[in-house]
Write a protein that holds these residues in place. Structure first.
Motif, PDB file in Angstrom:
ATOM      1  N   HIS A  21     -15.885  23.222  -2.616  1.00 17.51           N
ATOM      2  CA  HIS A  21     -16.976  23.547  -1.686  1.00 17.51           C
ATOM      3  C   HIS A  21     -17.901  24.592  -2.260  1.00 17.51           C
ATOM      4  CE1 HIS A  21     -14.000  22.345   1.695  1.00 17.51           C
ATOM      5  NE2 HIS A  21     -14.427  21.321   0.988  1.00 17.51           N
ATOM      6  N   GLN A 101       3.848  14.027 -17.142  1.00 18.60           N
ATOM      7  CA  GLN A 101       4.960  13.895 -16.203  1.00 18.60           C
ATOM      8  C   GLN A 101       5.337  12.448 -15.921  1.00 18.60           C
ATOM      9  OE1 GLN A 101       4.175  15.751 -12.461  1.00 18.60           O
ATOM     10  NE2 GLN A 101       5.815  14.673 -11.404  1.00 18.60           N
ATOM     11  N   THR A 187      10.514  15.095 -14.756  1.00 23.58           N
ATOM     12  CA  THR A 187      10.567  15.115 -13.298  1.00 23.58           C
ATOM     13  C   THR A 187      10.699  13.713 -12.720  1.00 23.58           C
ATOM     14  OG1 THR A 187       9.155  17.022 -13.414  1.00 23.58           O
ATOM     15  CG2 THR A 187       9.434  16.040 -11.275  1.00 23.58           C
ATOM     16  N   ALA A 188      10.107  12.728 -13.423  1.00 23.05           N
ATOM     17  CA  ALA A 188      10.140  11.378 -12.880  1.00 23.05           C
ATOM     18  C   ALA A 188      11.419  10.642 -13.240  1.00 23.05           C
ATOM     19  CB  ALA A 188       8.934  10.595 -13.389  1.00 23.05           C
TER      20      ALA A 188
ATOM     21  N   ASP C   3      10.619   4.913 -11.875  1.00 19.91           N
ATOM     22  CA  ASP C   3       9.401   5.439 -11.260  1.00 19.91           C
ATOM     23  C   ASP C   3       9.442   5.425  -9.745  1.00 19.91           C
ATOM     24  OD1 ASP C   3       7.458   2.593 -11.008  1.00 19.91           O
ATOM     25  OD2 ASP C   3       9.374   2.675 -12.023  1.00 19.91           O
ATOM     26  N   THR C   4      10.427   4.746  -9.178  1.00 17.66           N
ATOM     27  CA  THR C   4      10.512   4.769  -7.730  1.00 17.66           C
ATOM     28  C   THR C   4      10.885   6.149  -7.229  1.00 17.66           C
ATOM     29  OG1 THR C   4      12.796   4.104  -7.878  1.00 17.66           O
ATOM     30  CG2 THR C   4      11.183   2.361  -7.505  1.00 17.66           C
ATOM     31  N   LYS C   5      11.344   6.935  -8.152  1.00 19.73           N
ATOM     32  CA  LYS C   5      11.884   8.204  -7.701  1.00 19.73           C
ATOM     33  C   LYS C   5      10.986   9.366  -8.079  1.00 19.73           C
ATOM     34  CE  LYS C   5      15.601   9.771  -9.490  1.00 19.73           C
ATOM     35  NZ  LYS C   5      16.950   9.659 -10.035  1.00 19.73           N
ATOM     36  N   LYS C   6       9.793   9.046  -8.432  1.00 21.86           N
ATOM     37  CA  LYS C   6       8.956  10.132  -8.919  1.00 21.86           C
ATOM     38  C   LYS C   6       8.615  11.085  -7.789  1.00 21.86           C
ATOM     39  CE  LYS C   6       4.709   7.513  -8.625  1.00 21.86           C
ATOM     40  NZ  LYS C   6       3.880   6.713  -9.471  1.00 21.86           N
ATOM     41  N   LYS C   7       8.226  12.207  -8.220  1.00 25.89           N
ATOM     42  CA  LYS C   7       7.862  13.217  -7.242  1.00 25.89           C
ATOM     43  C   LYS C   7       6.740  12.729  -6.376  1.00 25.89           C
ATOM     44  CE  LYS C   7       6.675  17.427  -7.741  1.00 25.89           C
ATOM     45  NZ  LYS C   7       6.185  18.663  -8.352  1.00 25.89           N
ATOM     46  N   GLN C   8       6.659  13.326  -5.242  1.00 25.32           N
ATOM     47  CA  GLN C   8       5.595  12.926  -4.330  1.00 25.32           C
ATOM     48  C   GLN C   8       4.268  12.907  -5.071  1.00 25.32           C
ATOM     49  OE1 GLN C   8       5.391  15.410  -0.995  1.00 25.32           O
ATOM     50  NE2 GLN C   8       3.643  14.371  -0.131  1.00 25.32           N
ATOM     51  N   GLY C  14      -3.681  18.509  -6.824  1.00 23.53           N
ATOM     52  CA  GLY C  14      -2.291  18.884  -6.714  1.00 23.53           C
ATOM     53  C   GLY C  14      -1.805  18.879  -5.286  1.00 23.53           C
ATOM     54  N   PRO C  16      -0.657  17.022  -1.919  1.00 24.00           N
ATOM     55  CA  PRO C  16      -0.109  15.684  -1.673  1.00 24.00           C
ATOM     56  C   PRO C  16      -1.227  14.784  -1.169  1.00 24.00           C
ATOM     57  CG  PRO C  16       0.881  17.333  -0.216  1.00 24.00           C
ATOM     58  CD  PRO C  16      -0.061  18.049  -1.098  1.00 24.00           C
ATOM     59  N   VAL C  18      -3.015  12.681   1.085  1.00 22.31           N
ATOM     60  CA  VAL C  18      -2.921  12.495   2.516  1.00 22.31           C
ATOM     61  C   VAL C  18      -3.575  11.167   2.808  1.00 22.31           C
ATOM     62  CG1 VAL C  18      -3.577  13.448   4.721  1.00 22.31           C
ATOM     63  CG2 VAL C  18      -3.012  14.954   2.831  1.00 22.31           C
ATOM     64  N   SER C  19      -2.786  10.216   3.247  1.00 24.35           N
ATOM     65  CA  SER C  19      -3.349   8.879   3.360  1.00 24.35           C
ATOM     66  C   SER C  19      -4.337   8.783   4.511  1.00 24.35           C
ATOM     67  CB  SER C  19      -2.241   7.856   3.541  1.00 24.35           C
ATOM     68  OG  SER C  19      -1.389   8.308   4.550  1.00 24.35           O
ATOM     69  N   ALA C  20      -4.205   9.615   5.483  1.00 24.86           N
ATOM     70  CA  ALA C  20      -5.164   9.568   6.564  1.00 24.86           C
ATOM     71  C   ALA C  20      -6.057  10.780   6.445  1.00 24.86           C
ATOM     72  CB  ALA C  20      -4.453   9.623   7.900  1.00 24.86           C
ATOM     73  N   PRO C  21      -7.327  10.594   6.754  1.00 31.87           N
ATOM     74  CA  PRO C  21      -8.180  11.761   6.710  1.00 31.87           C
ATOM     75  C   PRO C  21      -7.813  12.647   7.881  1.00 31.87           C
ATOM     76  CG  PRO C  21      -9.367   9.848   7.520  1.00 31.87           C
ATOM     77  CD  PRO C  21      -8.013   9.378   7.129  1.00 31.87           C
ATOM     78  N   PRO C  22      -8.042  13.938   7.731  1.00 35.53           N
ATOM     79  CA  PRO C  22      -7.780  14.811   8.871  1.00 35.53           C
ATOM     80  C   PRO C  22      -8.694  14.393   9.999  1.00 35.53           C
ATOM     81  CG  PRO C  22      -8.914  15.989   7.101  1.00 35.53           C
ATOM     82  CD  PRO C  22      -8.565  14.650   6.581  1.00 35.53           C
ATOM     83  N   ARG C 302     -10.289  10.133  -2.147  1.00 40.18           N
ATOM     84  CA  ARG C 302     -10.674  10.445  -3.519  1.00 40.18           C
ATOM     85  C   ARG C 302     -12.177  10.561  -3.700  1.00 40.18           C
ATOM     86  NH1 ARG C 302      -7.765   7.885  -8.636  1.00 40.18           N
ATOM     87  NH2 ARG C 302      -7.922   5.913  -7.576  1.00 40.18           N
ATOM     88  N   GLY C 306     -16.703  16.193   0.420  1.00 39.36           N
ATOM     89  CA  GLY C 306     -16.267  17.553   0.665  1.00 39.36           C
ATOM     90  C   GLY C 306     -15.956  17.803   2.101  1.00 39.36           C
TER      91      GLY C 306
ATOM     92  N   GLN E  98      13.218   9.812   2.132  1.00 39.62           N
ATOM     93  CA  GLN E  98      12.952  10.667   0.988  1.00 39.62           C
ATOM     94  C   GLN E  98      11.551  11.256   1.034  1.00 39.62           C
ATOM     95  OE1 GLN E  98      13.306   8.709  -2.793  1.00 39.62           O
ATOM     96  NE2 GLN E  98      12.563  10.477  -3.896  1.00 39.62           N
ATOM     97  N   MET E 101       6.084  12.472   3.689  1.00 39.54           N
ATOM     98  CA  MET E 101       4.715  12.105   4.069  1.00 39.54           C
ATOM     99  C   MET E 101       4.667  10.652   4.511  1.00 39.54           C
ATOM    100  SD  MET E 101       1.805  13.512   4.303  1.00 39.54           S
ATOM    101  CE  MET E 101       0.829  12.577   5.450  1.00 39.54           C
ATOM    102  N   PRO E 106       0.630   8.981   9.598  1.00 37.21           N
ATOM    103  CA  PRO E 106      -0.407  10.016   9.496  1.00 37.21           C
ATOM    104  C   PRO E 106      -1.366  10.033  10.684  1.00 37.21           C
ATOM    105  CG  PRO E 106      -0.760   8.269   7.877  1.00 37.21           C
ATOM    106  CD  PRO E 106       0.581   8.029   8.488  1.00 37.21           C
ATOM    107  N   ARG E 107      -1.374   8.972  11.454  1.00 36.23           N
ATOM    108  CA  ARG E 107      -2.319   8.903  12.565  1.00 36.23           C
ATOM    109  C   ARG E 107      -1.709   9.363  13.878  1.00 36.23           C
ATOM    110  NH1 ARG E 107      -7.685   7.549  11.123  1.00 36.23           N
ATOM    111  NH2 ARG E 107      -7.396   6.894   8.978  1.00 36.23           N
ATOM    112  N   HIS E 152      -0.229  15.741   8.270  1.00 38.95           N
ATOM    113  CA  HIS E 152      -0.791  16.342   7.067  1.00 38.95           C
ATOM    114  C   HIS E 152      -1.043  17.828   7.210  1.00 38.95           C
ATOM    115  CE1 HIS E 152      -4.468  15.542   9.391  1.00 38.95           C
ATOM    116  NE2 HIS E 152      -4.873  16.648   8.809  1.00 38.95           N
ATOM    117  N   ALA E 183      12.158  15.183  -3.184  1.00 41.29           N
ATOM    118  CA  ALA E 183      10.742  15.398  -3.455  1.00 41.29           C
ATOM    119  C   ALA E 183      10.326  16.843  -3.233  1.00 41.29           C
ATOM    120  CB  ALA E 183       9.910  14.480  -2.577  1.00 41.29           C
TER     121      ALA E 183
END
Ligand code: ATP
Ligand code: ATP
Ligand code: MG
Ligand code: MG
Lengths: 348, 319, 306, 568, 320
Positions: A21, A101, A187-188, C3-8, C14, C16, C18-22, C302, C306, E98, E101, E106-107, E152, E183
């Motif tokens: 921003h 990673q 990590t993965a 790869d199914t176990k990767k970190k969030q 950096g 997470p 967020v699949s839904a917008p606030p 993505r 802003g 696991q 999120m 989320p909704r 979120h 995670a």
């Protein structure tokens, strides 16, 4: 460890700021670090503490449009901060290798493994195609791929996670770079594979004598592999020292808290230690005083420095803020007072 | 892979049968028949009735359908009532014309769309991107026929740069002369089609580039010290071309159907124009054959897309 | 696979992902206030829509239906014909206003119907999978191979009374497939998410999960896709009219006005008959597209400004 | 209504503005160059079919494309009467019921072979052979002895067509079952006026004739030009036929190509063609083009408004006395309420004009010069309706005499760019006399739907606007007789039958009798107003100034023999 | 009788190929496993990625179709959907996921998320329901104003606690926790584990705790099972497994745990390599000729291991 004194990387007062921003916020805030030949320097810290930002600053991969890097990153008399792209391209891959990673997304899904490894050889060596091919096979062999010719012809999605990470390592070491940056390389991965990869990394380091900057949030990994450790919190280094210094005599409250919240083999049924509060986000970060202070509210404000600096408590062992001197865990105090280990739930 | 292709082709059969039934019924529901229009004092109603009877148009629709299918199975789509020629022959002639038009249009579409998509994606957010997007939106919302008419008035009749009708000049001779004349006839319409229909390709490419720029493997490439130009071409661009390759089959079939306006205005005897004529003339045999052909082409186009996709993207396997 | 176990997953920042917008609306609002073009587009769009809808109440139908051959091709500005007269001496401005309203109505009706069908098919198909998916997708495939323009032309020839509703139904019937596929894909990706499993273990039934859990999460697509369907259907109407398969004269539409540009000569001689409608259409589609773009950005974290 | 119509005539003619008129021949005083090429446009929406054979083609576009080569057997005068001097001469023998055709021995096909009796016989065979599926076969042709048998496949030869000098001879005799008065005129339908190259086509089975290359790609003609190059459906190049029996063709090349209607006006303005038709609606926009002459001719056709009063049942027109439109005053009122003059002045600048009767003026004496038709007269229309008991209700609309709501459905074809506005205009006119008229199906009908409904006496049609183009023999029997399927109004009165029969009766071999019969019929038709004559139009052609000798006049064997250009 | 008994559970996914797209093979995601979970205990299920842990867990809560075998809940077979519906099985058996999120819609507001199982399984008035939600939030240590927020707006640890709150909303007897902390950052992981334990004590809940992190499992579970290639390789108490691992795979897992003690790392590494070598060199000893895991053999009352019978007798004799 046999850390020879040859200095590879000298980071001084590095700031990396992101534009959010229309304001710039420091994600890496005045960090000074050195990396030597044959050294494995581990950078630990929670998610969002700025580890990756530091790594990408070194290798110059930030988008200049919304990132500002200041300070010095000296490599062989060369300041990597503000280095021109052409010159930097000669350094990337050749002098600094990078391991990411998530090896699946870090490999181009449409290119054969061999090509991807060979790519850095194209720009940094004079090898012809045949020689490159041979070198690729050799590298694959070196990272423990059972059937290099086959793998060289495969695509990333055809490999298992562990194999992919090995390929990433092969890419990083292709030009035998003196510096390798590994950003959470395991990590993965599964525990067993993680162990293999770390061992491999160590072996390779021994072989080519590079200095490795190993980024992780897993203290166990650090303890197993690193020579020196830097603990990051909120964009700053809060504690730094040799792996023995940090693990055997952790000083900073954050380091101590982290170690304490690991499930310990001998504390099976006890409650785990919890650090109150959450890691602040880049924008909300408190930038004056001790940044960790809000998470140890029981410590009096007087115990913190106004402008916390790193103190060298013994040669090579640095710790930020003086609060470590008086730091205690509340339950310890209670326990000491009440003489019983029973304690209440620590709120969030 | 061949097995899959074969299976897909076999799976098309029921779809095509349903399609044929569907369009046959539609055709039969149209008021009038090919002979309705034959009313001049030079013709006798009795003769027309006789011709109608002979053509089987008085039979119940299912009888007509079965005999139609039976013949179609042997590659005989009957005679065009209007043109008094075998349908296959007419369509073959028109298909060649449309193919010429479609191929040149596709080439021009891509010649425009690829650089535009690349620039828009590469310089995302800059004025270049903004202008290209603006152009895309305009080209999407402008009714194509208005543009064709303006262009034919200006470049065809006004400046006389291009011919205004037909697919080939009657005075052209020799193999190359004829090819040249054919190309000359389709240049204007293809350029216009190319200009007007590249929006989706540009947008696909643009968003592909924008997305891929952020991918980790691009970072990896940079970390290898690959020069920016190569990173863009080999990693970003190549991966962004993927959906376009996959879209190729659709673009082709889309153009075949979408050329109706250009064909009408440039009186270019292609399949789209033929279709309109066959509907207006109740030329059932041509109409049904055309719809069927389009259906099959669409299916083949989809198959082609999938095959291309599986070739260019190793993650996708059809086996 | 490992790869199914990767970190969030985290985004560039950096955080997470967020699949839904606030809160959808707020983000959309923010998107518009940050994008001048989108804001302008939105205002223009509203002005056109409201202008057409409200304006049409003040236009007596005789202005655009009654032929007055003495005023044939009246020049703009003469005899109270602000935008001139058409071939039958009808007022172009009135036709434009009412035509705009009709075309917009067609556009929105089609868009809404397409969304309803698309969502239903997409949800059922993506959520249940298996044979439900198989059947629905085979049906969708079948509709996909129908050459739409051709079928439309044939249908218009067949129906005895061609009116706005026939047109709407027809465009819908031949245009819902890609929307259904879009939703199916979105549902598939949602159905993989654990919240669906969580709802199942919470004892919610499938329809509840589909419509109350999954649907809100793909609703951002709805806005984007609606704008697209809208623009497409107005385009289809225009094209059909040009080819001579338009709505009857009593129902003015954008297409009818634009089709006055039927040949190069009358195009040059009577520009007032087709040019305003063409410009209107371009401006409307343009603004709808810009609004759609902004909505799309709002939906995709993505790309958010802003 | 003789007296009434005369009173209104003066007023109506004063409102109609200056009559347009066009020369039928280009004017060019420059000297023709030798050779030179000419381009001609053919205005059409669809590619031409390319059946270059008169016996198989019934398509106007094809005739246009082959007009340079195809030539009629017989010459006619300007009244379409056969005269000697063409490729063949025709002699009718009333008593013997024969027609004798004598071929001009100089006539040769473009491959150099002479025109023979076989060629004439073969033309009949092509038409009548069931395998060719020619739509040219008519009931009139069945008037030739043995034709029906041949057509039914019962005979291999047409017994009534004889070649006394043998197949390669020059004489053909046709035997008729009945002689008709119209036989003296071209276009009568009883005598075929073309020949087919027997020597060239005989090897092609009848079945595949229509699709054969010999018809479509390399046709033979005996006219001034021969086909040299062809792009199917789009364009054709014609070059002189060196065996032409008449004057030597003057052009070295004629190219004809199709032009879309929508670009035709632009093509005239940019002078893309030497000769190109003008669409009436576009005439106003091109009429000032420099370097172009406009020549015109009025074709043998008319448009009309017909009222449905019955049904076609079992091969007969059955009139329903209770039909909605079976009220002569209603029909007349509707006719008088139409502002045809005004409409045509506006939409075609007068190129299209109102006609007073169902026989076009070009038919000379057959045309009833005293006929007034139905000039615009609202007062009269109202009066007629009032008389007939159609009372106006509060809503301004009239009810039928029984007091029931009256809605009249008008079927009208789309196609013409102005059709929509015109239909709306008339509907408004009728509204002004209190008639509620609606379009069948609420819209203009596309060609096929229109004829489908009209032919099948669809219930949703009360009246319809159609058009007929006539052959040069104007007998109205095919269109209006009791047994004619084309009698779309389904009118059928004894008076009508009597009048029609008289036109083609033996008595009508006497020209004066026939003229009188025609006039009586026209009077009757205007009185009963089952069919209201509406308009006819100029057919205008734009010709480049450099063209010489081009004419639209009827009669000459082939105008193209005389056409030349005066500059490159 | 145990709370849950898994009897010869098989879950196979078909692999389709060939011309007619027929089923040509199966993925043996879960291939004949047996274990029991007692009331109030935390049972650990450990294994590498893809070994079938989640599949097993999902089958238990009824999210995965069982190919064959039985899942007995209080002695009743619940592999059938109608059966589960009838006894309101999911009121008693819940799951924690696991990825916090993705497991929260989320909704939806937190209130609606936590109330979902309550609404489905219990009939409460709105106020009762809200009180219950607040109570649950309180149990997991979250402020009650959280009910109006969206997922979120919380950190990963908080979200995971919301997941726990939802899982315990209907007072379940068993919660399947599928890698609930994998995670999470270390400090947050500690929070969540603490809560899980606390709630267990409070409500006497059983957990099936799925993880690949042996450190965490050791902290949480008394009994555990090691899973590999869809089968169990070793089952036993915490002591059995950590102190006396028998199967090579268990040994590998244990050797791979990074220790926070840098001084012993050289030795650890050496040990790790040795185990690895043994694993590589003696595949045939630990797996049958198809690479499949052997059937489990009991060696002590609590400890079973998947080894060839002769090995087992040898071990037994050593132990005995
Ligand atoms: N491109 C960017 N723009 C804005 N902020 C960013 C950007 N990249 C990172 N940040 C912020 O900078 C801070 C540090 O991020 P970084 O990725 O370096 O953390 P990290 O320690 O690597 O975390 P993790 O363990 O999750 O990888 C975070 O607060 C993050 O949100
Ligand atoms: N729907 C499915 N279709 C086909 N195979 C499947 C399906 N779901 C899971 N599998 C396969 O079954 C095996 C077991 O998967 P499962 O998710 O249970 O492993 P896991 O132990 O939970 O792994 P992770 O630690 O990665 O979560 C894997 O090989 C997986 O690929
Ligand atoms: Mg990071
Ligand atoms: Mg799992």
């Amino acid at each position: 460890m046999d850390t020879s004194d040859e200095l590879l990387l000298d980071i001084q007062h590095l700031h990396t700021a992101f534009r959010v921003h229309d304001h710039f916020y420091d994600a890496v805030d005045d960090i000074s670090l050195t990396l030597h030949k044959n050294e494995i320097l581990a950078l630990v810290g929670e998610s969002g503490s700025g580890k990756s930002t530091l790594a990408t600053s070194i290798i110059g991969l930030h988008n200049p449009r919304n990132t500002k890097v200041t300070g010095d990153i000296m490599y062989n008399e060369l300041n990597l901060v503000g280095l021109n792209e052409a010159l930097f391209n000669r350094i990337r891959g050749n002098d600094i290798g990078m391991i990411f990673q998530d090896p699946l997304s870090a490999l181009n899904p449409l290119m054969r493994i061999g090509e991807q490894i060979a790519e850095s050889l194209v720009y940094h060596t004079k090898l012809n195609e045949k020689e490159r091919e041979a070198r690729v096979l050799q590298l694959l062999e070196q990272v423990g791929i059972p059937d290099p010719p086959l793998t060289a012809h495969q695509y990333p999605h055809e490999l298992s996670g562990g194999m992919r990470q090995r390929v990433m390592i092969a890419i990083a070491i292709a030009c035998k770079p003196p510096i390798i940056i590994a950003d959470e390389p395991t990590t993965a991965l599964d525990v067993t594979i993680q162990a293999q990869i770390l061992d491999l990394l160590e072996d390779i380091q021994k072989e080519i004598g590079s200095g490795i900057l190993l980024i992780t949030h897993d203290l166990g990994v650090v303890a197993e592999t690193a020579d020196t450790v830097a603990v990051m919190y909120s964009g700053q280094i809060v504690e730094q020292g040799s792996v023995y210094q940090v693990f055997e005599h952790p000083l900073h409250p954050y380091t101590r808290s982290l170690l304490r919240s690991m499930p310990q083999a001998d504390s099976d049924d006890e409650e785990l230690h919890v650090i109150q509060g959450t890691v602040p986000s880049l924008v909300n970060m408190q930038r004056t005083g001790d940044r960790f202070a809000p998470r140890i509210p029981w410590m009096p404000a007087s115990s913190h420095e106004e402008h916390p600096v790193l103190h060298e408590v013994e040669p090579g062992h640095l710790v930020r803020c003086t609060c470590y001197k008086t730091f205690y865990f509340p339950d310890e105090k209670e326990a000491a007072a009440a003489g019983a280990p029973q304690n209440a739930n620590e709120g969030e | 892979m061949w097995k899959t292709i074969l299976r897909r082709v076999i799976l098309m059969i029921p779809q095509i049968i349903i399609l044929s039934l569907f369009i046959f019924l539609l055709a039969k529901m149209m008021p009038g028949d090919p002979f309705t229009g034959l009313i001049t004092p030079n013709t006798s109603p009795s003769q027309i009735a006789k011709l109608r009877q002979e053509a089987g148009l008085n039979n119940p629709w299912y009888v007509q359908y079965v005999s139609w299918v039976g013949r179609a199975f042997h590659g005989d789509f009957g005679m065009s009532y209007a043109m008094q020629r075998p349908v296959t022959e007419i369509i073959g002639e028109r298909a060649v014309n449309t193919l010429y038009l479609a191929i040149l249009s596709v080439i021009i579409t891509y010649v425009i769309a690829i650089p535009f998509g690349v620039w828009a994606g590469r310089y995302e957010g800059t004025w270049i991107d903004t202008s290209i997007q603006f152009y895309n939106f305009i080209s999407m919302s402008t009714p194509s026929f208005v543009v064709y008419l303006l262009a034919i008035a200006a470049f065809g009749f006004g400046l006389k740069w291009f011919p205004t009708s037909g697919s080939v000049s009657v005075s052209a001779s020799g193999f190359f002369g004829i090819i040249a004349s054919r190309i000359y006839h389709i240049i204007l319409p293809s350029i216009l089609i190319g200009i007007l229909t590249n929006a989706s390709t540009v947008q696909y490419l643009r968003s592909g580039i924008v997305d891929n720029k952020l991918e980790d493997y691009v970072k990896t490439a940079r970390s290898k010290g690959v020069p920016e130009r190569v990173v863009f071409n080999r990693h970003i661009l190549r991966n962004s071309l993927l959906p376009i390759a996959a879209f190729f089959g659709n673009v082709i079939t889309g153009l075949l159907g979408g050329a109706i306006f250009a064909e009408t205005i440039f009186s270019y005897p292609g399949m789209g124009k033929l279709f309109i004529d066959s509907v207006n003339g109740r030329d059932y045999s041509v109409m049904t054959a055309l719809v069927l052909l389009y259906g099959i082409l669409t299916l083949l186009g989809n198959l082609l897309s999938d095959i291309i996709m599986s070739i260019v993207d190793p993650r996708i396997r059809i086996d | 696979m490992a790869d199914t176990k990767k970190k969030q997953q985290t985004d560039a920042k950096g955080n997470p992902i967020v699949s839904a917008p606030p809160s959808g609306l707020r983000v959309i609002l923010r998107e518009f206030t940050h994008d001048k073009a989108a804001m302008a587009a939105f205002i223009i769009m509203m002005v056109i829509i409201l202008g057409a809808v409200i304006g049409s109440f003040f236009v007596p139908s005789s202005r655009y239906t009654d032929v007055n051959i003495l005023q044939q091709w009246a020049k703009p500005g003469t005899n109270g014909y602000l935008l001139g007269g058409d071939d039958g001496g009808r007022d172009v401005l009135s036709s434009l206003i009412v035509g705009m309203r009709n075309s917009i109505a067609i556009g929105w009706c089609v868009a809404i119907l397409i969304e309803i069908i698309g969502i239903t098919v997409g949800l059922l198909s993506g959520y249940f999978g298996g044979w439900v998916d198989n059947i629905l997708m085979r049906i969708t495939d079948f509709f996909m191979i129908l050459p739409a323009l051709m079928i439309q032309i044939v249908v218009i020839t067949i129906v005895s009374r061609f009116n706005i509703w026939v047109l709407i139904i027809m465009i819908t019937a031949l245009g819902w497939m890609s929307t259904a596929r879009l939703y199916r894909a979105a549902v598939l990706s949602q159905a993989k998410r654990d919240y669906v499993l969580a709802s199942k273990t919470s004892g919610s039934n499938s329809f509840r999960i589909m419509f109350l859990e999954v649907l809100p999460n793909i609703s951002s697509l709805l806005l984007v896709d609606t704008t697209l369907s809208f623009a497409t259907s107005v385009g289809i109407e225009t094209g059909l009219t040009y080819l001579g398969f338009g709505l009857p004269d009593t129902t003015p539409s954008i297409g009818r006005l634009i089709s006055y540009a039927s040949d190069p000569v009358s195009m040059q001689q009577y520009p007032w008959s087709w040019l305003p409608a063409t410009l209107m259409l371009i401006v409307l589609s343009l603004s709808v597209n810009y609004v759609g773009k902004a909505l799309q950005r709002a939906a995709d974290s993505r790309q958010r400004l802003g | 209504g003789n007296s009434s119509s005369s009173s209104s005539s003066s007023s109506s003619s004063s409102t109609s503005t200056k009559k347009l008129s066009f020369p039928d021949t280009v004017k060019n005083d420059k000297t023709a160059i030798s050779g030179g090429s000419l381009t001609m446009g053919l205005i059409t929406d669809t590619p031409f079919k390319g059946i270059f054979n008169e016996e198989l083609s019934d398509d106007n576009n094809d005739s246009t494309v082959m007009q340079f080569g195809s030539e009629s057997l017989f010459k006619t005068d300007s009244d379409y009467k056969f005269v000697d001097g063409g490729a063949a001469n025709l002699k009718l023998d009333q008593k013997a019921k024969t027609a004798t055709i004598t071929i001009n021995p100089n006539v040769k096909w473009s491959d150099g072979q002479p025109l023979t009796a076989d060629d004439i016989v073969y033309a009949y065979k092509i038409i009548a052979n069931p395998a060719t599926k020619s739509s040219r076969y008519t009931d009139s042709l069945a008037n030739i002895v043995g034709m029906a048998e041949y057509n039914a496949g019962k005979a291999n030869e047409i017994s009534g067509i004889q070649t006394p000098d043998g197949g390669t001879g020059k004489t053909v005799i046709l035997h008729f079952k009945q002689m008709k008065p119209g036989m003296i005129k071209s276009g009568n339908g009883y005598i075929w006026e073309s020949a087919a190259p027997y020597h060239y086509l005989k090897d092609v089975p009848f079945k595949s004739l229509v699709s054969s290359d010999k018809i479509r790609k390399t046709p033979l003609f005996f006219g001034p030009y021969q086909l040299s190059k062809l792009v199917a459906g789009q364009s054709a190049v014609w070059v002189p036929n060196k065996y032409y029996y008449g004057a030597k063709p003057k052009l070295s090349k004629i190219t004809i190509s199709t032009v879309t209607p929508s670009t035709a006006a632009q093509a005239i303005k940019s002078k893309s063609y030497d000769i190109l038709g003008v669409q009436n609606a576009q005439y106003a926009s091109v009429k000032n083009t420099k370097g172009v002459q406009f020549i015109g001719q009025i074709p043998l056709s008319y448009s009309y408004l017909g009222f449905k009063v019955g049904k076609f049942e079992k091969g007969k027109n059955v009139e329903d006395p209770n039909a909605k439109m079976n009220n002569v005053k209603l029909r007349q009122a509707i006719a008088y309420a139409m502002n045809i003059d005004q409409v045509q002045q506006k939409f075609t600048g007068g190129l299209t004009f109102r006609i007073p009767t169902l026989i076009p003026a070009q038919f000379g004496d057959y045309f009833d010069k005293s006929a007034k038709g139905f000039p615009y007269n609202i007062a009269k229309a109202n009066k007629l309706l009032d008389e007939a008991g159609y009372k106006k209700g509060k809503d301004g609309y009239r009810t039928d005499p029984k007091g029931k709501k009256l809605t009249i459905h008008l079927a009208m074809m789309s196609g013409n760019v102005n059709a929509a506005a015109i239909s709306k205009n008339y509907i408004q006119q009728w509204k002004s006399i209190g008639l509620r008229v609606e379009l069948t199906s609420g819209k203009l009908l596309e060609f096929n739907s229109f004829y489908d409904k009209v032919q099948n006496d669809s219930k949703d049609i009360d009246m319809f606007m159609g058009a007929w183009s006539l052959s040069s023999e104007p007998s109205p029997n095919d269109l209006y007789s009791a047994g004619a399927p084309f009698n779309f109004t389904r009118m059928n009165t004894t008076e009508q039958s009597k009048l029609l029969a008289d036109i083609d009766s033996a008595a009508s071999f006497n020209e004066q009798h026939r003229i009188a019969a025609f006039k009586k019929w026209q009077e009757y038709m205007n009185k009963e107003a089952y069919v209201v004559p509406m308009t006819n139009s100029w057919s205008v052609t734009a010709v480049n100034d450099r063209v010489k000798g081009y004419t639209l006049k009827v009669g000459g064997p082939n105008v193209w023999a005389d056409v030349a250009v005066t500059s490159k | 009788m145990s709370l849950i008994e898994i009897k010869d559970l098989n879950i196979h996914y078909p692999i389709r190929s060939g011309f007619f797209n027929r089923i040509t093979d199966y993925v043996y995601a879960v291939d004949g496993i047996n274990f029991d979970i007692e009331e109030g205990e935390t049972y650990g299920l450990i294994g590498e990625s893809g070994s079938g842990k989640s599949t097993t867990g999902k089958a238990i809560v009824g999210l995965e179709k069982v190919t064959s075998g039985q899942i007995l809940y209080n002695g009743q077979d619940v592999t059938n959907r109608h059966e589960r519906k009838k006894i309101k099985y999911n009121k008693d058996v819940q799951m924690i996921f696991q990825d916090s999120m993705s497991s929260l819609n989320p909704r939806k507001r937190i209130e609606d998320i936590i109330a979902e199982p309550i609404r489905n399984f219990e009939s409460m008035t709105d106020t009762e329901e809200r009180d219950r939600v607040k109570e649950l939030l309180d149990i997991v240590g979250m402020p009650s104003d959280s009910i109006y927020k969206y997922p979120h707006e919380f950190s990963g640890g908080q979200r995971q606690r919301i997941g726990v709150a939802r899982a315990v909303a209907t007072h379940p007897k068993l919660i399947v926790a599928d890698e609930p902390v994998s995670a999470l950052d270390l400090s947050v992981q500690a929070q969540v584990l603490n809560f899980m334990k606390q709630i267990q004590k409070e409500f006497n809940i059983s957990y099936l705790f799925i993880s690949h992190d042996l450190g965490v499992v050791k902290h949480m579970c008394r009994n555990l099972a090691i899973m590999h290639r869809g089968r169990l390789v070793e089952v036993g108490t915490r002591e059995d497994i950590y102190n006396n691992p028998q199967h090579i795979y268990t040994k590998r897992l244990l050797a791979a745990i990074p220790k926070v003690n840098p001084s012993g790392r050289e030795a650890d590494k050496a040990h790790r390599r040795e185990v690895e070598r043994e694993f590589q060199d003696h595949q045939d000893k630990w797996y049958d000729k198809d690479g499949k895991v052997f059937p489990l053999q009991q060696i002590t009352a609590t400890h079973s291991v998947a080894l060839p019978p002769d090995e087992v007798t040898q071990i037994k004799s050593e132990v005995g």
